[in-house]
Design an enzyme around this catalytic site. Structure first.
Site, PDB file in Angstrom:
ATOM      1  CD  GLU A 169     131.484  45.246 -25.964  1.00  0.00           C
ATOM      2  OE1 GLU A 169     131.000  45.683 -27.008  1.00  0.00           O
ATOM      3  OE2 GLU A 169     131.298  44.088 -25.566  1.00  0.00           O
ATOM      4  N   PRO A 170     134.893  46.187 -20.934  1.00  0.00           N
ATOM      5  CG  PRO A 170     136.377  47.598 -19.826  1.00  0.00           C
ATOM      6  CD  PRO A 170     135.814  47.301 -21.193  1.00  0.00           C
ATOM      7  N   GLY A 171     133.269  45.093 -18.001  1.00  0.00           N
ATOM      8  CA  GLY A 171     132.183  45.379 -17.057  1.00  0.00           C
ATOM      9  C   GLY A 171     132.661  45.066 -15.657  1.00  0.00           C
TER      10      GLY A 171
ATOM     11  NE  ARG B 292     128.378  37.005 -10.356  1.00  0.00           N
ATOM     12  CZ  ARG B 292     129.528  36.456 -10.079  1.00  0.00           C
ATOM     13  NH1 ARG B 292     130.003  36.477  -8.831  1.00  0.00           N
ATOM     14  NH2 ARG B 292     130.240  35.864 -11.006  1.00  0.00           N
TER      15      ARG B 292
ATOM     16  CE1 TYR C  50     125.523  32.806 -14.035  1.00  0.00           C
ATOM     17  CE2 TYR C  50     126.178  34.406 -12.399  1.00  0.00           C
ATOM     18  CZ  TYR C  50     125.494  34.084 -13.553  1.00  0.00           C
ATOM     19  OH  TYR C  50     124.797  35.054 -14.220  1.00  0.00           O
TER      20      TYR C  50
ATOM     21  CB  CYS D 266     110.608  30.752   1.201  1.00  0.00           C
ATOM     22  SG  CYS D 266     110.116  31.914   2.458  1.00  0.00           S
ATOM     23  CD  GLU D 267     114.621  29.328  -4.168  1.00  0.00           C
ATOM     24  OE1 GLU D 267     115.308  28.518  -4.807  1.00  0.00           O
ATOM     25  OE2 GLU D 267     113.781  30.067  -4.683  1.00  0.00           O
TER      26      GLU D 267
HETATM   27  N1  LLP Z   1     130.411  42.543 -23.751  1.00  0.00           N
HETATM   28  C1  LLP Z   1     129.462  41.634 -23.959  1.00  0.00           C
HETATM   29  C2  LLP Z   1     128.908  41.479 -25.282  1.00  0.00           C
HETATM   30  C3  LLP Z   1     129.014  40.830 -22.899  1.00  0.00           C
HETATM   31  O1  LLP Z   1     128.084  39.917 -23.134  1.00  0.00           O
HETATM   32  C4  LLP Z   1     129.563  41.014 -21.608  1.00  0.00           C
HETATM   33  C5  LLP Z   1     129.098  40.221 -20.485  1.00  0.00           C
HETATM   34  C6  LLP Z   1     130.535  42.001 -21.434  1.00  0.00           C
HETATM   35  C7  LLP Z   1     130.951  42.753 -22.529  1.00  0.00           C
HETATM   36  C8  LLP Z   1     131.162  42.297 -20.093  1.00  0.00           C
HETATM   37  O2  LLP Z   1     131.882  41.230 -19.609  1.00  0.00           O
HETATM   38  P1  LLP Z   1     132.728  41.406 -18.246  1.00  0.00           P
HETATM   39  O3  LLP Z   1     133.889  42.325 -18.503  1.00  0.00           O
HETATM   40  O4  LLP Z   1     131.812  41.961 -17.231  1.00  0.00           O
HETATM   41  O5  LLP Z   1     133.152  40.022 -17.917  1.00  0.00           O
HETATM   42  N2  LLP Z   1     125.962  37.548 -14.812  1.00  0.00           N
HETATM   43  C9  LLP Z   1     127.253  36.903 -15.004  1.00  0.00           C
HETATM   44  C10 LLP Z   1     128.078  37.630 -16.037  1.00  0.00           C
HETATM   45  C11 LLP Z   1     127.391  37.723 -17.360  1.00  0.00           C
HETATM   46  C12 LLP Z   1     128.249  38.398 -18.382  1.00  0.00           C
HETATM   47  C13 LLP Z   1     127.456  38.680 -19.588  1.00  0.00           C
HETATM   48  N3  LLP Z   1     128.147  39.399 -20.587  1.00  0.00           N
HETATM   49  C14 LLP Z   1     127.975  36.865 -13.661  1.00  0.00           C
HETATM   50  O6  LLP Z   1     127.411  37.328 -12.668  1.00  0.00           O
HETATM   51  O7  LLP Z   1     129.073  36.348 -13.557  1.00  0.00           O
END
Ligand code: LLP
Length: 455
Positions: free
Chosen positions: A314-316, A354, A358, A384-385
């Site tokens: 599951e790449p995001g 972000r 983080y 405003c912070e």
């Molecule tokens: N699968 C599951 C179950 C997940 O929880 C996530 C990300 C992914 C796949 C996708 O991961 P990726 O390939 O994008 O790293 N908001 C944070 C990232 C939170 C990720 C949450 N889960 C940021 O901005 O760095």
């Protein structure tokens, strides 16, 4: 000049012709300079800022498609024809991205009824939707089952029971994967570290709860147990994280077979490959990493005489991050002698939280000036912070002034999807860039939109 796209009727504006001079000394090869003017995906970004206003999210459509194809090809050659990469749409969720995923033959990972609704509204095939989440409500479960989505990734026992009940009510047999916590430290930042035994996600192997979870799932008459899911973290650079995960998961799948007499056929290894936000960070060679994972998978399966499972991932971030850029207009430049200097822009933590959340690093460029004398500024937003910092200590032209356009790179993932209306700021639009033009995929929120739900 405009023309209409044959596929979805979208109107395109032709790009200003830019001399192609991409990539040299820039963070990514879709970023370039034509003289002193910054280009992204071959487009003059200042021109885009003039045309669409700022703050503005840009998305390089060709890059998104290229990243999908990289995964699809790597999967085919490493894991075989029935494997499938799923785009983790929490990284960026809007209709056009699901259309692109559908066209490219990707699956999608969703985490809410909202993401499912968006995907279905865009015509994404329900059978290629996977539904995650550690806290699905009854309404989510009802909606997911009724929509005919391909697979629920069940996080816990309560969800398992509720889903079995709901599938029974709707007269369906729902496919499921069970989310297992492998107990692996991916060495990333805490907020995205999900695979440890004490995680809020999934059921741990180490405590013996995972095997009970599988045993219970096998008794559910309205569920079809296909396999297991795990996800150890995001922004992962460590070389062997996925290999260690494979070791543990295959061992556990063999344990399930030996103790429960059931052979699980699918293994979803989650997402997480890291993205390069600054020159100092490495570029992950994803196809090479996937080949290593496949090698380890074959070794482990041979060791336990276990049949090779169908692999999902599951790449995001690695699909959309480097396809994104955000443009801002400078509102003020503040120099405090002996202390520090600020460049304040017309967006901020509302469109990119972000750094505030983080401490994330970004690369920042001035859109029209380069090569002259530079100074160090904190790039800050308009909220405003004091924590509303987009990026501290960035090098920008010393003469940066009100009205200049500033570009923040690699904002394609977890920016638009995490944006808010704090301080009643409207969310920026998303403009997609292609070689043959630019088009709007998400409109800019208006002041009226901000009050649309107020009574
Ligand atoms: N699968 C599951 C179950 C997940 O929880 C996530 C990300 C992914 C796949 C996708 O991961 P990726 O390939 O994008 O790293 N908001 C944070 C990232 C939170 C990720 C949450 N889960 C940021 O901005 O760095």
């Amino acid at each position: 000049m405009r023309y209409i796209d044959k596929v979805n009727g979208t109107k395109y504006n032709h790009p200003v012709k830019m001399e192609k001079q991409r990539g040299r000394n820039m963070l990514s090869d879709n970023i370039g300079r034509s003289g002193s003017r910054l280009t992204f995906a071959g487009h003059d970004v200042t021109h885009l800022a003039e045309q669409y206003g700022t703050p503005l999210y840009l998305m390089d459509e060709e890059r998104i498609r290229r990243n999908c194809r990289m995964y699809l090809q790597a999967f085919r050659s490493s894991f075989g024809g029935n494997s499938l990469p799923l785009y983790a749409s929490k990284a960026a969720s809007f209709k056009q991205i699901y259309r692109i995923m559908a066209q490219e033959g990707m699956g999608v990972d969703t985490v809410s009824s909202g993401e499912i609704f968006t995907a279905l509204s865009a015509g994404f095939p329900p059978e290629r939707i996977f539904f995650h989440g550690n806290s699905k409500t009854d309404a989510d479960i009802r909606y997911g089952v009724a929509s005919g989505i391909g697979c629920f990734v069940v996080d816990n026992t309560e969800e398992l029971l509720a889903l079995n009940r709901e599938a029974g009510c709707q007269g369906k047999k729902q496919k499921v994967l069970l989310r297992i916590t492998p107990g692996i430290d991916p060495h990333t930042y805490d907020a995205v570290n999900t695979g440890m035994v004490d995680s809020k996600f999934g059921v741990p192997v180490e405590t013996g709860q995972a095997i009970e979870f599988v045993a219970l799932a096998l008794t559910m008459e309205n569920l079809q147990l296909c396999g297991l899911h795990c996800h150890v973290g995001s922004q992962v650079f460590d070389e062997d994280v996925f290999e260690r995960t494979v070791d543990l998961m295959v061992r556990f799948m063999a344990q399930v077979r030996d103790e429960l007499g059931f052979t699980l056929e699918e293994l979803n290894l989650g997402g997480g490959y890291g993205t390069r936000y600054q020159d100092s960070e490495p570029q992950v060679d994803i196809p090479a990493r996937i080949a290593e994972v496949a090698k380890r998978l074959r070794e482990q399966c041979a060791k336990y005489a276990f049949p090779l499972p169908r692999i999902l991932m599951e790449p995001g971030r690695s699909i959309v991050a480097d396809a994104g850029m955000t443009l801002y207009t400078v509102s003020s430049v503040k120099r405090i002698p002996g202390y520090k200097s600020y460049v304040a822009v017309d967006g901020g933590m509302t469109d990119n939280p972000r750094y505030a959340l983080y401490g994330s690093r970004y690369t920042v460029y001035h859109a029209e000036k380069s090569g002259g004398k530079e100074a160090v500024f904190d790039l800050v937003g308009r909220c405003c912070e004091s924590g509303d910092i987009i990026q501290p200590k960035v090098s920008l032209p010393e003469d940066t002034c009100r009205g200049d356009i500033i570009a923040v790179c690699t904002t394609g993932a977890y920016n638009y999807s995490m944006a808010s209306n704090y301080n009643r700021l409207p969310r920026p639009p998303i403009v997609m860039l292609r070689e043959d033009g630019a088009y709007l995929a998400v409109k800019r929120e208006s002041l009226e939109d901000l009050c649309a739900l107020d009574i």
